[in-house]
Scaffold this motif. Structure first.
Motif, short mmCIF file in Angstrom:
data_model
loop_
_atom_site.label_atom_id
_atom_site.label_comp_id
_atom_site.label_asym_id
_atom_site.label_seq_id
_atom_site.Cartn_x
_atom_site.Cartn_y
_atom_site.Cartn_z
N GLY A 47 -7.10 -19.88 31.77
CA GLY A 47 -6.91 -19.99 33.19
C GLY A 47 -6.34 -18.71 33.99
N GLY A 48 -5.95 -18.16 32.86
CA GLY A 48 -5.65 -16.62 34.22
C GLY A 48 -6.90 -15.76 33.52
N PHE A 49 -6.11 -14.44 33.76
CA PHE A 49 -6.48 -13.20 32.94
C PHE A 49 -6.38 -12.17 31.90
CE2 PHE A 49 -5.35 -8.72 32.91
CZ PHE A 49 -6.33 -8.02 33.30
N MET A 50 -7.46 -12.42 31.26
CA MET A 50 -7.32 -11.35 30.03
C MET A 50 -7.31 -10.10 29.54
SD MET A 50 -7.79 -14.93 27.81
CE MET A 50 -6.90 -15.61 29.20
N CYS A 51 -6.28 -9.78 28.92
CA CYS A 51 -6.13 -8.40 28.78
C CYS A 51 -7.17 -7.86 28.82
CB CYS A 51 -4.99 -7.70 27.91
SG CYS A 51 -4.44 -5.96 27.91
N VAL A 52 -6.80 -5.92 28.87
CA VAL A 52 -8.22 -5.03 28.47
C VAL A 52 -8.34 -4.07 27.74
CG1 VAL A 52 -8.98 -5.52 31.14
CG2 VAL A 52 -7.54 -3.73 30.58
N SER A 53 -6.65 -4.50 27.17
CA SER A 53 -6.77 -3.57 25.91
C SER A 53 -6.78 -4.30 24.76
CB SER A 53 -4.98 -3.57 26.20
OG SER A 53 -4.28 -2.65 24.96
N CYS A 54 -5.58 -4.56 23.50
CA CYS A 54 -6.21 -5.29 22.25
C CYS A 54 -6.67 -6.40 22.57
CB CYS A 54 -5.35 -5.05 21.61
SG CYS A 54 -4.15 -6.27 21.05
N ALA A 55 -7.19 -7.42 21.33
CA ALA A 55 -8.46 -7.83 20.93
C ALA A 55 -7.70 -8.65 20.20
CB ALA A 55 -9.31 -8.24 20.74
N TRP A 56 -6.44 -9.06 19.82
CA TRP A 56 -5.67 -10.19 19.37
C TRP A 56 -5.81 -11.10 19.45
CZ3 TRP A 56 -4.15 -10.80 14.83
CH2 TRP A 56 -3.88 -12.09 14.69
N LEU A 508 -20.98 5.60 38.65
CA LEU A 508 -20.65 4.30 39.16
C LEU A 508 -19.57 3.51 38.93
CD1 LEU A 508 -24.72 3.28 37.99
CD2 LEU A 508 -23.90 4.79 40.07
N PRO A 509 -18.92 3.21 40.44
CA PRO A 509 -17.49 2.69 39.56
C PRO A 509 -18.08 1.41 40.09
CG PRO A 509 -17.89 3.43 42.54
CD PRO A 509 -19.09 3.84 41.42
N CYS A 510 -16.75 1.00 38.94
CA CYS A 510 -17.29 -0.65 39.00
C CYS A 510 -15.59 -1.50 39.38
CB CYS A 510 -17.63 -1.31 37.48
SG CYS A 510 -16.57 -0.32 36.18
N LEU A 511 -15.93 -2.77 39.04
CA LEU A 511 -14.94 -3.72 39.02
C LEU A 511 -13.67 -3.89 37.75
CD1 LEU A 511 -16.28 -6.92 41.10
CD2 LEU A 511 -14.30 -5.20 42.53
N GLY A 512 -12.53 -3.74 38.26
CA GLY A 512 -11.89 -4.16 36.83
C GLY A 512 -12.12 -5.45 36.55
N ARG A 513 -11.24 -5.79 35.18
CA ARG A 513 -11.72 -7.32 34.65
C ARG A 513 -10.07 -8.17 35.69
NH1 ARG A 513 -10.56 -8.37 28.91
NH2 ARG A 513 -12.36 -6.75 28.26
N SER A 514 -9.19 -7.29 36.07
CA SER A 514 -8.47 -8.09 36.65
C SER A 514 -7.99 -8.01 38.14
CB SER A 514 -7.08 -7.34 36.48
OG SER A 514 -7.18 -5.76 36.75
N GLU A 515 -9.67 -7.48 38.48
CA GLU A 515 -9.99 -7.53 39.85
C GLU A 515 -11.42 -8.60 40.74
OE1 GLU A 515 -9.14 -3.48 41.73
OE2 GLU A 515 -11.10 -4.03 40.14
N GLU A 516 -10.88 -9.66 41.98
CA GLU A 516 -11.87 -10.86 42.54
C GLU A 516 -12.96 -10.17 42.33
OE1 GLU A 516 -11.90 -14.19 45.49
OE2 GLU A 516 -11.90 -12.13 46.08
N ASP A 517 -13.46 -10.97 41.87
CA ASP A 517 -15.25 -10.98 41.32
C ASP A 517 -16.06 -11.62 42.58
OD1 ASP A 517 -18.37 -10.33 40.86
OD2 ASP A 517 -17.49 -10.01 38.52
N ARG A 518 -16.26 -11.60 43.55
CA ARG A 518 -16.88 -12.98 44.10
C ARG A 518 -18.60 -12.18 44.63
NH1 ARG A 518 -15.78 -16.51 47.74
NH2 ARG A 518 -12.91 -16.26 46.81
N GLN A 519 -19.57 -13.31 44.14
CA GLN A 519 -20.42 -13.43 44.63
C GLN A 519 -21.50 -14.72 45.59
OE1 GLN A 519 -21.99 -11.15 42.85
NE2 GLN A 519 -20.32 -9.84 41.98
N ALA A 520 -22.31 -14.86 45.21
CA ALA A 520 -23.21 -15.48 46.36
C ALA A 520 -22.68 -16.90 45.96
CB ALA A 520 -24.52 -15.58 45.97
N SER A 521 -21.92 -17.05 44.15
CA SER A 521 -21.62 -18.83 44.40
C SER A 521 -20.21 -18.96 44.87
CB SER A 521 -22.45 -19.40 43.45
OG SER A 521 -21.35 -18.48 42.26
N GLY A 522 -19.72 -17.39 44.09
CA GLY A 522 -18.46 -18.03 44.99
C GLY A 522 -17.55 -16.75 43.96
N ALA A 523 -16.36 -16.82 43.52
CA ALA A 523 -15.29 -16.27 42.57
C ALA A 523 -16.23 -16.45 41.52
CB ALA A 523 -14.26 -16.76 43.28
N GLN A 524 -15.98 -15.13 40.72
CA GLN A 524 -16.72 -15.64 39.16
C GLN A 524 -15.47 -15.26 38.34
OE1 GLN A 524 -20.16 -15.99 39.16
NE2 GLN A 524 -20.09 -16.44 41.73
#
Length: 758
Positions: A47-56, A508-524
């Motif tokens: 339910g939280g945030f998955m690290c953007v570093s390694c894949a362990w 082209l700059p993009c959101l980071g995984r740790s940031e809120e990604d809000r689209q038409a149906s809400g937070a993703q």
């Protein structure tokens, strides 16, 4: 014999207060936003945030703090308060910025606006998203699809990766190289051929019941520090850990758990490796054949004397092919050859082999020290031979566990990022989306580079990463890059690849995984796959670095809409509006692995997508697990010669892949610089050099091409004789593009033939 006291080294253990200090220094340097502490609290938890570093892997029952030093650095790096705005680009030409160091570029902070390269001023200038999408789409429509490359780094989510691969195939190509091509493609090729599965066979629970763990060419202390927790727990219950590595890495020597008050407040630390053998770089095949040779002899002796088996003879008879040929090679290989090629003493190899022979359940773990060699395939195939001897694949507490690097590099392949059409369910895609997918094999990283140099590639889109900095033959590649018609980079921070432009270039700059990604149906939420084949959901909550950022799926969809003709079965806007719909698409394409996808997104510990080899179902040509015969005892592609050294490229404790967080390689005792040449003191003396002398390296690959890197300070370090070390990616210009694993085309960056130029 060189002693550690005669070399640069670190006196402490991995972890401890050194790790805490490293995190704090990064937070201060990045001026991290207030939400960072809450993000770290939620990191790698259901339910939280998955690290953007390694894949362990992420455990179902996490620690209070389920992040490591480098994972925290990656999060703080992304949540920096520093901003790289249009004003910055207005002050600097790209020619000037190309003289900056990697660290200084990324320290400018998060990108905030879409930018277009203006050739008249040699600067990036701001542009609108619609303008960028329209211009890029027009360029792509004017090109032969086969002349375009869509590269993906290992960081993009499963949702983004699926859409990106679909975009490429709807456009008309399979040119989908990714960062796996540079590191673990050897795993995908070798394991697929010998056991029928392109990924490792272990799950986290296996580490709770194994009796032995063997490491080859991997450094968890720097690359995957959370792995040290299960290793420490395994050691405490009596598991023996044996390490083969040219470098004595602190993470595999001793660990002081930052979450243990007792260990933090006392000298107490856990010794990780029972036995640590510094094999020569390129010498693993010989060392592993030595292990096999001992185990085979132990089988004969034990059966003759006690009528007991060391080998799992039933498993070998029922599940394998090629045993006799493999045994014949081991029997025919002399111990003199094994000692010469491995650089290890027979007694040490036999001591390691005895641990393996006695263990009932064993796990082998490896990294790029095996995969990044000209004969990397045979490194892995020979290692698999050893594991098959005792039936250590397909049962609890045993298996092969490659330690993948980036957080979703394995998952991208799972959902279609591949240049190999046979690995993708093209017929299913044709049915889902009403088109005929391209069936021709696409370009991997090496092929893409070759075709950029030749002029056959005209466009490059980079979904994250720092491609030009990560690849071999950098000078030749940068020269060829300027002749590309179109280059597009999707990124969060500035790096060198953004400064080498084509005729038409967009950033082209993009959101980071740790940031809120809000689209038409809400937070993703988004998902990714760890290196143990478990799928995890991730939910970002932080305020985006800029109101002008778009999410990665939105950028991919914007490019696709501007490029492709309308298709009633392809609904980009709906998918971007609700990522649940993208997961429904993934489930429809891969129903066995992703059934009930949306219901299982936040399963504690992730949901396991399965592995045929773990079930002892061998999807190989023989229908069985295959023993193989190595074609060489050395993994090197060029033989030894007077004055020639074997260069290993290495990462510091203060970096992740090409991202440089700072200039502290604490765990090796190196501070304040990356311009070093690590050498055994005996080699320094034999070469007539002095400690602190500044030298250069020149390629010695026998192809008469001048490749060189200068300004390196000779630094005494505990390495095998004839082996030297330098930092990645600074050493990449010394790696020939053709110098790669013969089967997978993975660049052979762990055994580069070079000479020292004083």
């Amino acid at each position: 014999m060189t002693a550690e006291k005669d070399t640069v080294h670190y006196e402490g253990s991995e972890g401890g207060w050194g790790s805490v200090r490293g995190i704090v220094e990064t937070a201060l340097r990045e001026r991290t936003s207030p939400g960072a502490l809450d993000t770290l609290r939620r990191q790698n938890k259901a339910g939280g945030f998955m690290c953007v570093s390694c894949a362990w892997g992420k455990p179902a029952k996490p620690h209070a703090f389920e992040f490591c030093e480098n994972g925290a650095k990656a999060t703080l790096w992304e949540l920096t308060s520093l901003r790289c705005t249009p004003d910055f680009f207005g002050r600097h030409t790209l020619t000037e910025l190309r003289t900056w160091k990697d660290y200084d570029l990324e320290q400018q902070g998060r990108l905030t606006h879409p930018m277009r390269y203006d050739a008249a001023t040699d600067k990036y200038v701001p542009c609108g998203w619609d303008e960028a999408f329209s211009a890029i789409g027009a360029e792509l429509k004017a090109l032969d699809p086969g002349s375009a490359v869509f590269y993906a780094s290992g960081r993009a989510s499963l949702e983004t990766s699926y859409l990106y691969a679909l975009f490429a195939r709807l456009y008309g190509h399979n040119n989908l190289p990714d960062s796996s091509n540079m590191c673990h493609e050897t795993t995908s090729v070798a394991l697929k051929k010998v056991i029928g599965s392109p990924v490792g066979t272990c799950v986290l629970d296996d580490f709770e019941t194994c009796d032995a763990i063997f490491f080859f060419g991997q450094n968890p202390g720097t690359n995957s520090p959370r792995l040290l927790h299960p290793l420490q727990e395994a050691v405490k219950r009596g598991c023996k850990i044996v390490t083969f590595n040219p470098v004595r890495e602190k993470g595999l020597e001793s660990f002081k758990n930052p979450q243990s008050p007792l260990e933090m407040l006392t000298p107490k630390a856990t010794q990780i490796s029972t036995l640590y053998l510094q094999v020569k770089t390129g010498g693993d095949i010989a060392a592993i054949i030595g292990l096999i040779k001992y185990v085979l002899a132990a089988e004969e002796k034990t059966w003759a004397e006690e009528q007991l088996h060391v080998l799992d003879v039933d498993f070998i008879a029922q599940h394998t092919a090629g045993f006799d040929e493999m045994k014949a090679q081991a029997d025919a290989t002399s111990w003199d050859e094994i000692e010469r090629e491995s650089g290890l003493a027979r007694a040490d190899i036999e001591a390691a082999a005895e641990i393996y022979a006695q263990a009932k359940r064993s796990i082998c773990m490896y990294g790029m020290g095996l995969t990044q060699h000209v004969h990397g395939f045979h490194n892995l195939a020979t290692l698999t031979n050893l594991w098959l001897l005792k039936g250590n694949i397909g049962r609890e507490g045993a298996g092969i566990s490659p330690v993948r690097g980036h957080s979703n590099v394995q998952g991208q392949r799972t959902v279609g990022i591949s240049e190999k059409p046979e690995l993708v369910p093209l017929d299913k895609l044709a049915e889902q989306f009403g088109f005929e997918p391209p069936r021709e094999e696409g370009m991997n990283t090496v092929k893409a580079c070759e075709n950029i140099i030749s002029g056959e590639v005209r466009a490059f889109i980079g979904l994250g990463g720092n491609f030009i900095r990560a690849i071999p033959e950098r000078e030749k590649m940068e020269d060829a890059w300027s002749r590309l018609r179109l280059t597009v980079q999707i990124a969060t921070k500035l790096n060198r690849s953004h400064l080498v432009h084509g005729e038409v270039t967009y950033l082209l700059p993009c959101l980071g995984r740790s940031e809120e990604d809000r689209q038409a149906s809400g937070a993703q939420k988004v998902t990714m796959e760890d290196s143990l084949s478990c799928i995890h959901g991730s939910f970002g909550k932080n305020t985006p670095a800029s109101k002008d950022l778009l999410s990665e799926p939105a950028i991919v969809a914007g490019l696709a809409k501007a490029t492709l003709p309308e298709n009633p079965k392809v609904r980009w806007d709906e998918w971007v509006g609700n990522y649940d719909l993208i997961r429904d698409l993934i489930e429809a394409t891969y129903p066995e692995q992703f059934h009930d996808f949306n219901k299982r997104v936040f399963t504690p510990g992730g949901f396991y997508r399965g592995n045929s080899a773990r079930e002892r179902v061998w999807k190989t040509e023989s229908g069985k697990a295959n023993f193989t015969v190595a074609t060489s005892l050395s993994a090197m592609g060029v033989g030894d010669a007077p004055g020639r050294y074997r260069l290993m490229t290495m990462r510091s404790n203060d970096q992740f892949n090409t991202t440089i967080y700072g200039y502290s390689d604490r765990l090796r005792g190196i501070e304040g610089t990356r311009d070093v040449l690590l050498m055994n003191p005996e080699d320094i003396a034999a070469a007539g050099l002095t400690v602190g002398q500044v030298v250069g390296l020149a390629s010695d690959a026998e192809d008469n091409v001048d490749r060189h890197v200068g300004g390196l300070t000779v630094t005494p370090f505990l390495l095998p004789r004839g082996c030297i070390g330098g930092y990645y990616p600074e050493m990449n210009p010394l790696v020939p593009l053709w110098y790669h694993d013969e089967e997978s085309k993975t660049p052979a960056s762990k055994g580069v033939p070079v000479r020292i130029v004083a």
